[in-house]
Design a protein around this motif. Structure first.
Motif, PDB file in Angstrom:
ATOM      1  N   VAL A 175       0.871  -1.173   0.000  1.00  0.00           N
ATOM      2  CA  VAL A 175       0.000   0.000   0.000  1.00  0.00           C
ATOM      3  C   VAL A 175       0.912   1.228   0.000  1.00  0.00           C
ATOM      4  O   VAL A 175       1.737   1.388   0.900  1.00  0.00           O
ATOM      5  CB  VAL A 175      -0.935   0.040   1.220  1.00  0.00           C
ATOM      6  N   TYR A 176       0.773   2.056  -1.011  1.00  0.00           N
ATOM      7  CA  TYR A 176       1.544   3.292  -1.111  1.00  0.00           C
ATOM      8  C   TYR A 176       0.650   4.474  -0.761  1.00  0.00           C
ATOM      9  O   TYR A 176      -0.542   4.492  -1.092  1.00  0.00           O
ATOM     10  CB  TYR A 176       2.089   3.480  -2.527  1.00  0.00           C
ATOM     11  N   LEU A 177       1.248   5.457  -0.113  1.00  0.00           N
ATOM     12  CA  LEU A 177       0.556   6.702   0.215  1.00  0.00           C
ATOM     13  C   LEU A 177       1.411   7.876  -0.228  1.00  0.00           C
ATOM     14  O   LEU A 177       2.584   7.979   0.150  1.00  0.00           O
ATOM     15  CB  LEU A 177       0.310   6.812   1.723  1.00  0.00           C
ATOM     16  N   LEU A 178       0.841   8.739  -1.045  1.00  0.00           N
ATOM     17  CA  LEU A 178       1.428  10.042  -1.352  1.00  0.00           C
ATOM     18  C   LEU A 178       0.584  11.076  -0.624  1.00  0.00           C
ATOM     19  O   LEU A 178      -0.645  11.052  -0.725  1.00  0.00           O
ATOM     20  CB  LEU A 178       1.411  10.329  -2.852  1.00  0.00           C
ATOM     21  N   CYS A 179       1.225  11.997   0.092  1.00  0.00           N
ATOM     22  CA  CYS A 179       0.439  12.950   0.874  1.00  0.00           C
ATOM     23  C   CYS A 179       1.187  14.252   1.074  1.00  0.00           C
ATOM     24  O   CYS A 179       2.417  14.303   1.015  1.00  0.00           O
ATOM     25  CB  CYS A 179       0.049  12.360   2.232  1.00  0.00           C
ATOM     26  N   THR A 180       0.435  15.308   1.310  1.00  0.00           N
ATOM     27  CA  THR A 180       1.021  16.580   1.692  1.00  0.00           C
ATOM     28  C   THR A 180       1.267  16.582   3.195  1.00  0.00           C
ATOM     29  O   THR A 180       0.843  15.674   3.913  1.00  0.00           O
ATOM     30  CB  THR A 180       0.100  17.739   1.298  1.00  0.00           C
ATOM     31  N   ASP A 181       1.950  17.627   3.666  1.00  0.00           N
ATOM     32  CA  ASP A 181       2.315  17.638   5.080  1.00  0.00           C
ATOM     33  C   ASP A 181       1.110  17.795   5.997  1.00  0.00           C
ATOM     34  O   ASP A 181       1.202  17.531   7.190  1.00  0.00           O
ATOM     35  CB  ASP A 181       3.368  18.708   5.368  1.00  0.00           C
ATOM     36  N   GLY A 182      -0.027  18.193   5.442  1.00  0.00           N
ATOM     37  CA  GLY A 182      -1.236  18.264   6.250  1.00  0.00           C
ATOM     38  C   GLY A 182      -1.698  16.904   6.737  1.00  0.00           C
ATOM     39  O   GLY A 182      -2.398  16.802   7.750  1.00  0.00           O
ATOM     40  N   VAL A 183      -1.305  15.844   6.034  1.00  0.00           N
ATOM     41  CA  VAL A 183      -1.533  14.474   6.508  1.00  0.00           C
ATOM     42  C   VAL A 183      -0.371  14.023   7.387  1.00  0.00           C
ATOM     43  O   VAL A 183      -0.555  13.568   8.519  1.00  0.00           O
ATOM     44  CB  VAL A 183      -1.712  13.507   5.320  1.00  0.00           C
ATOM     45  N   ALA A 184       0.853  14.172   6.883  1.00  0.00           N
ATOM     46  CA  ALA A 184       2.024  13.648   7.587  1.00  0.00           C
ATOM     47  C   ALA A 184       2.235  14.293   8.953  1.00  0.00           C
ATOM     48  O   ALA A 184       2.679  13.627   9.903  1.00  0.00           O
ATOM     49  CB  ALA A 184       3.263  13.846   6.723  1.00  0.00           C
ATOM     50  N   GLU A 185       1.916  15.575   9.078  1.00  0.00           N
ATOM     51  CA  GLU A 185       2.155  16.277  10.336  1.00  0.00           C
ATOM     52  C   GLU A 185       1.004  16.122  11.339  1.00  0.00           C
ATOM     53  O   GLU A 185       1.159  16.464  12.511  1.00  0.00           O
ATOM     54  CB  GLU A 185       2.393  17.765  10.066  1.00  0.00           C
ATOM     55  N   GLN A 186      -0.139  15.612  10.902  1.00  0.00           N
ATOM     56  CA  GLN A 186      -1.286  15.512  11.800  1.00  0.00           C
ATOM     57  C   GLN A 186      -1.649  14.080  12.182  1.00  0.00           C
ATOM     58  O   GLN A 186      -2.469  13.872  13.081  1.00  0.00           O
ATOM     59  CB  GLN A 186      -2.505  16.199  11.171  1.00  0.00           C
ATOM     60  N   ILE A 187      -1.056  13.094  11.510  1.00  0.00           N
ATOM     61  CA  ILE A 187      -1.309  11.690  11.851  1.00  0.00           C
ATOM     62  C   ILE A 187       0.026  11.055  12.190  1.00  0.00           C
ATOM     63  O   ILE A 187       0.931  10.986  11.352  1.00  0.00           O
ATOM     64  CB  ILE A 187      -1.982  10.930  10.688  1.00  0.00           C
ATOM     65  N   ASP A 188       0.173  10.588  13.413  1.00  0.00           N
ATOM     66  CA  ASP A 188       1.424   9.987  13.845  1.00  0.00           C
ATOM     67  C   ASP A 188       1.689   8.669  13.116  1.00  0.00           C
ATOM     68  O   ASP A 188       0.796   8.068  12.515  1.00  0.00           O
ATOM     69  CB  ASP A 188       1.402   9.739  15.352  1.00  0.00           C
ATOM     70  N   TYR A 189       2.932   8.225  13.248  1.00  0.00           N
ATOM     71  CA  TYR A 189       3.404   7.060  12.493  1.00  0.00           C
ATOM     72  C   TYR A 189       2.543   5.817  12.727  1.00  0.00           C
ATOM     73  O   TYR A 189       2.082   5.184  11.772  1.00  0.00           O
ATOM     74  CB  TYR A 189       4.858   6.785  12.876  1.00  0.00           C
ATOM     75  N   ARG A 190       2.304   5.441  13.977  1.00  0.00           N
ATOM     76  CA  ARG A 190       1.574   4.200  14.236  1.00  0.00           C
ATOM     77  C   ARG A 190       0.108   4.277  13.797  1.00  0.00           C
ATOM     78  O   ARG A 190      -0.389   3.349  13.152  1.00  0.00           O
ATOM     79  CB  ARG A 190       1.698   3.805  15.707  1.00  0.00           C
TER      80      ARG A 190
END
Length: 308
Positions: free
Chosen positions: A213-228
């Motif tokens: 499963v691949y995810l491409l995202c802007t920082d609005g996703v990466a910075e608001q949802i933690d790794y786990r």
């Protein structure tokens, strides 16, 4: 092109494409969030070109609008021209495409007020199989701080590097990761489209294996949802459309502090019954959420040569 309401977490209809021995199901979506009145993210999902891409405009003015639109349109056009000529993606051509876009964005900046720049994270799959019978090849193009992740066999990997001062600060221990200095450094980009130094993107070769499963995202996703939690959302046995909707809902639950855009690609075994398909409406999409809003949600500065 279409707009979204601030709380609309719906994703695009599922699209699919074949890449060598695998079949890729994909969906995408974007939300403005709760802080801003407009969305400066742009996404492209073009199954016919085996292309998925996100861009995040920088600043709150017409330069942000122009940079994102030029970047997505021109990058897609370059992949389309190569495809029409029967040429698959390769690192030299991908870097040349971004170099040409740099020139166009910098030329546009000369006639615009405010900051002109954006990120670009793209995945382009090759049509032919790799030597391994069960894998296809793909290329990632990365400039800025949008991201590409891959979930494989339960392991979530961040495949790209953020071209920010915060990333370097974490790597070299300049300041604690949760410090005010680190928070401010997130917005100091060393590479982006529109940088006066015309920096090159990172170009990475990856494999597409059934179960990925691949995810491409802007920082609005990466910075608001933690790794786990991010890994758990991507591991859910759901369609890409549902995963995208849950990701975007999670960004709103986290506060909706930024525009958030996600493309999810689920890799399956290819069967003889599967062929490239489109929904009744056009599946190849550029989703462009643009309007003026009063607050600047991204800033940037050209970096020293040592940080490009």
């Amino acid at each position: 092109m279409f707009g979204r309401r601030r709380q609309d977490t719906g994703s695009t209809a599922e699209a699919g494409f074949a890449a060598g021995p695998v079949w890729v199901r994909a969906a995408a979506g974007s939300v403005v969030g709760n802080r801003y009145r407009a969305n400066f993210d742009v996404l492209g999902l073009e199954p016919g070109l085996r292309l998925a891409a996100v861009a995040d405009g920088m600043g709150d003015g017409p330069g942000s609008t122009a940079a994102g639109r030029i970047t997505m349109n021109e990058f897609t056009a370059s992949i389309r021209r190569a495809s029409a000529a029967g040429i698959g993606p390769d690192p030299t051509a991908l870097r040349a495409s971004v170099a040409g876009i740099q020139d166009l964005v910098l030329a546009a900046a000369a006639g615009l007020s405010g900051f002109t720049g954006c990120t670009l994270t793209a995945l382009i799959a090759e049509p032919d199989p790799r030597p391994e019978a069960d894998a296809a090849a793909a290329w990632l193009v990365q400039i800025g701080d949008s991201r590409a992740y891959r979930l494989r066999a339960g392991q979530l990997d961040l495949l790209t590097v953020d071209h920010t001062e915060a990333w370097l600060g974490a790597l070299y221990g300049w300041y604690p990761a949760d410090s005010p200095q680190a928070a401010a450094a997130r917005y100091r980009l060393s590479r982006y489209v529109g940088h006066p130094g015309r920096p090159e993107p990172d170009v990475l070769n990856v494999t597409l294996r059934p179960g990925d499963v691949y995810l491409l995202c802007t920082d609005g996703v990466a910075e608001q949802i933690d790794y786990r939690p991010l890994g758990a959302l991507l591991a859910a046995p759901e369609a890409p459309t549902e995963i995208v909707a849950r990701l975007l809902a999670a960004t709103l639950e986290a506060g909706g502090h930024d525009n958030a855009t996600a493309i999810v690609l689920c890799v399956d075994h290819r069967t003889d019954q599967r062929t490239d398909h489109r929904p009744d409406h056009r599946a190849d999409q550029h989703v462009d959420h643009r309007a003026d809003h009063p607050a600047d949600h991204r800033t940037a500065r050209p970096a020293d040569d040592s940080r490009t």
